[in-house]
Design an enzyme around this catalytic site. Structure first.
Site, PDB file in Angstrom:
ATOM      1  N   LYS A  14    -117.728  43.430  39.522  1.00 28.99           N
ATOM      2  CA  LYS A  14    -117.825  42.680  40.869  1.00 28.99           C
ATOM      3  C   LYS A  14    -118.878  43.533  41.492  1.00 28.99           C
ATOM      4  O   LYS A  14    -119.947  42.895  42.182  1.00 28.99           O
ATOM      5  CB  LYS A  14    -116.556  42.838  41.914  1.00 28.99           C
ATOM      6  CG  LYS A  14    -115.292  42.569  41.314  1.00 28.99           C
ATOM      7  CD  LYS A  14    -114.169  42.675  42.230  1.00 28.99           C
ATOM      8  CE  LYS A  14    -113.829  44.013  42.721  1.00 28.99           C
ATOM      9  NZ  LYS A  14    -113.130  44.781  41.570  1.00 28.99           N
ATOM     10  N   ARG A  89    -107.271  43.076  49.063  1.00 22.93           N
ATOM     11  CA  ARG A  89    -106.794  43.432  47.871  1.00 22.93           C
ATOM     12  C   ARG A  89    -105.082  43.561  48.086  1.00 22.93           C
ATOM     13  O   ARG A  89    -104.509  43.751  46.998  1.00 22.93           O
ATOM     14  CB  ARG A  89    -106.828  45.157  47.620  1.00 22.93           C
ATOM     15  CG  ARG A  89    -107.877  45.554  46.508  1.00 22.93           C
ATOM     16  CD  ARG A  89    -108.212  46.890  46.267  1.00 22.93           C
ATOM     17  NE  ARG A  89    -108.599  47.451  45.363  1.00 22.93           N
ATOM     18  CZ  ARG A  89    -110.027  47.725  45.130  1.00 22.93           C
ATOM     19  NH1 ARG A  89    -110.725  47.516  46.015  1.00 22.93           N
ATOM     20  NH2 ARG A  89    -110.450  48.370  44.108  1.00 22.93           N
ATOM     21  N   ARG A 128    -117.845  54.288  32.595  1.00 25.13           N
ATOM     22  CA  ARG A 128    -118.541  54.587  33.672  1.00 25.13           C
ATOM     23  C   ARG A 128    -118.309  56.022  34.073  1.00 25.13           C
ATOM     24  O   ARG A 128    -119.143  56.764  34.518  1.00 25.13           O
ATOM     25  CB  ARG A 128    -117.771  53.584  34.754  1.00 25.13           C
ATOM     26  CG  ARG A 128    -118.390  53.781  36.220  1.00 25.13           C
ATOM     27  CD  ARG A 128    -117.961  52.540  36.945  1.00 25.13           C
ATOM     28  NE  ARG A 128    -116.733  52.742  37.369  1.00 25.13           N
ATOM     29  CZ  ARG A 128    -116.121  51.724  38.279  1.00 25.13           C
ATOM     30  NH1 ARG A 128    -116.737  50.800  38.591  1.00 25.13           N
ATOM     31  NH2 ARG A 128    -114.758  51.866  38.565  1.00 25.13           N
ATOM     32  N   ARG A 130    -116.373  57.634  36.749  1.00 25.80           N
ATOM     33  CA  ARG A 130    -116.592  58.067  37.952  1.00 25.80           C
ATOM     34  C   ARG A 130    -115.084  59.025  38.131  1.00 25.80           C
ATOM     35  O   ARG A 130    -114.416  59.056  37.398  1.00 25.80           O
ATOM     36  CB  ARG A 130    -116.393  57.121  38.900  1.00 25.80           C
ATOM     37  CG  ARG A 130    -116.742  56.935  40.311  1.00 25.80           C
ATOM     38  CD  ARG A 130    -116.737  55.701  41.019  1.00 25.80           C
ATOM     39  NE  ARG A 130    -115.293  55.214  41.111  1.00 25.80           N
ATOM     40  CZ  ARG A 130    -115.106  53.936  41.459  1.00 25.80           C
ATOM     41  NH1 ARG A 130    -116.167  52.942  41.746  1.00 25.80           N
ATOM     42  NH2 ARG A 130    -113.879  53.548  41.657  1.00 25.80           N
ATOM     43  N   ARG A 141    -104.515  51.962  38.299  1.00 26.90           N
ATOM     44  CA  ARG A 141    -105.242  51.210  39.174  1.00 26.90           C
ATOM     45  C   ARG A 141    -105.036  49.693  38.395  1.00 26.90           C
ATOM     46  O   ARG A 141    -105.023  48.829  39.502  1.00 26.90           O
ATOM     47  CB  ARG A 141    -106.836  51.465  38.926  1.00 26.90           C
ATOM     48  CG  ARG A 141    -106.966  52.588  40.191  1.00 26.90           C
ATOM     49  CD  ARG A 141    -108.077  53.433  39.704  1.00 26.90           C
ATOM     50  NE  ARG A 141    -109.446  52.505  39.672  1.00 26.90           N
ATOM     51  CZ  ARG A 141    -110.623  52.946  38.897  1.00 26.90           C
ATOM     52  NH1 ARG A 141    -110.646  53.912  38.433  1.00 26.90           N
ATOM     53  NH2 ARG A 141    -111.560  51.945  39.058  1.00 26.90           N
TER      54      ARG A 141
HETATM   55  P1  ADP Z   1    -112.828  49.618  41.465  1.00 26.29           P
HETATM   56  O1  ADP Z   1    -112.693  47.987  41.969  1.00 26.29           O
HETATM   57  O2  ADP Z   1    -113.830  49.879  40.560  1.00 26.29           O
HETATM   58  O3  ADP Z   1    -111.462  50.191  40.995  1.00 26.29           O
HETATM   59  P2  ADP Z   1    -113.342  50.454  44.302  1.00 26.29           P
HETATM   60  O4  ADP Z   1    -114.731  51.155  44.715  1.00 26.29           O
HETATM   61  O5  ADP Z   1    -113.561  49.043  44.793  1.00 26.29           O
HETATM   62  O6  ADP Z   1    -113.035  50.535  42.710  1.00 26.29           O
HETATM   63  O7  ADP Z   1    -112.375  51.156  44.948  1.00 26.29           O
HETATM   64  C1  ADP Z   1    -111.747  52.521  44.681  1.00 26.29           C
HETATM   65  C2  ADP Z   1    -110.578  52.874  45.529  1.00 26.29           C
HETATM   66  O8  ADP Z   1    -110.658  52.602  46.773  1.00 26.29           O
HETATM   67  C3  ADP Z   1    -109.312  51.916  44.972  1.00 26.29           C
HETATM   68  O9  ADP Z   1    -108.630  52.517  43.800  1.00 26.29           O
HETATM   69  C4  ADP Z   1    -108.639  52.269  46.237  1.00 26.29           C
HETATM   70  O10 ADP Z   1    -107.798  53.575  46.221  1.00 26.29           O
HETATM   71  C5  ADP Z   1    -109.414  52.321  47.360  1.00 26.29           C
HETATM   72  N1  ADP Z   1    -109.588  50.911  48.052  1.00 26.29           N
HETATM   73  C6  ADP Z   1    -110.921  50.351  47.864  1.00 26.29           C
HETATM   74  N2  ADP Z   1    -110.668  49.136  48.469  1.00 26.29           N
HETATM   75  C7  ADP Z   1    -109.229  49.078  49.048  1.00 26.29           C
HETATM   76  C8  ADP Z   1    -108.637  47.949  49.698  1.00 26.29           C
HETATM   77  N3  ADP Z   1    -109.076  46.739  49.952  1.00 26.29           N
HETATM   78  N4  ADP Z   1    -107.424  48.441  49.889  1.00 26.29           N
HETATM   79  C9  ADP Z   1    -106.957  49.598  49.660  1.00 26.29           C
HETATM   80  N5  ADP Z   1    -107.562  50.306  48.881  1.00 26.29           N
HETATM   81  C10 ADP Z   1    -108.912  50.284  48.814  1.00 26.29           C
END
Ligand code: ADP
Length: 183
Positions: A14, A89, A128, A130, A141
């Site tokens: 994404k 989410r 990746r 991270r 996750r």
């Molecule tokens: P990825 O999609 O690669 O797992 P993101 O960078 O989108 O990573 O998100 C990293 C973390 O940030 C998530 O695992 C969560 O803990 C938090 N997070 C991001 N967006 C949301 C959201 N909309 N609601 C709740 N937690 C979020």
């Protein structure tokens, strides 16, 4: 005017696609993950509250995310459109967003669902590397995605907003699918 939501599991690509598309359409790329990581690194109130959830691969509580997104969508640059990446989410977040958009007289054009098989997601995330990309946290996750975020596929399908792209293809091929999807 382009207003899009990118939906999909972690590692689906994404962010990569969002960066390009936001550039070509000259709209802000609003990644809740990026905003949260900045908050954590700057040790803001939000960052201090969110960090532990992120490290565990759990979702940050809805109330914090909602406040954060409301502030962001009320900024002037979003008048030209926006691309939401990583939000909503949960069903509660999606319902909140629908109300917020109604309130500010906006609507979302499409929700792009990035479809990628689990094995490929794990592989990509491990590559990746991270902070929250170790194997146990990745499994969590993915589980959190299935349980809390995947229901949004039906949520947006029933509103006829959903378009699915095959995220297992190359970056260029996914970009081409996206271009078709948002015509
Ligand atoms: P990825 O999609 O690669 O797992 P993101 O960078 O989108 O990573 O998100 C990293 C973390 O940030 C998530 O695992 C969560 O803990 C938090 N997070 C991001 N967006 C949301 C959201 N909309 N609601 C709740 N937690 C979020």
């Amino acid at each position: 005017m382009t207003r899009l939501i990118f939906l999909g599991p972690p590692g689906a690509g994404k962010g990569t696609q969002a960066q390009e598309l936001a550039k070509t359409h000259a709209i802000p790329h609003i990644s809740t993950g990026d905003i949260l990581r900045v908050a954590v690194s700057q040790k803001t109130d939000l960052g201090l509250k969110a960090g532990a959830y992120m490290d565990a691969g759990d979702l940050v509580p809805d109330a914090l995310i909602m406040e954060m997104v409301r502030d962001r969508l009320l900024q002037a640059d979003t008048l030209s459109g926006w691309l939401l990446d990583g939000f909503p989410r949960t069903v509660a977040q999606a319902t909140f967003l629908s109300r917020l958009l109604q309130e500010i007289n906006q609507s979302c054009d499409s929700v792009i669902n990035f479809d990628v098989p689990d094995e490929m997601l794990v592989e990509r995330l491990l590559a990746r590397g991270r902070k929250d990309d170790n194997e146990d946290v990745i499994r969590n996750r993915l589980e959190v995605y299935r349980r809390q975020t995947a229901p949004l596929i039906d949520f947006y399908q029933s509103q006829q907003l959903l378009v699915t792209v095959d995220g297992s293809q190359s970056i260029e091929e996914v970009a081409a699918q996206l271009t078709n999807a948002i015509q």
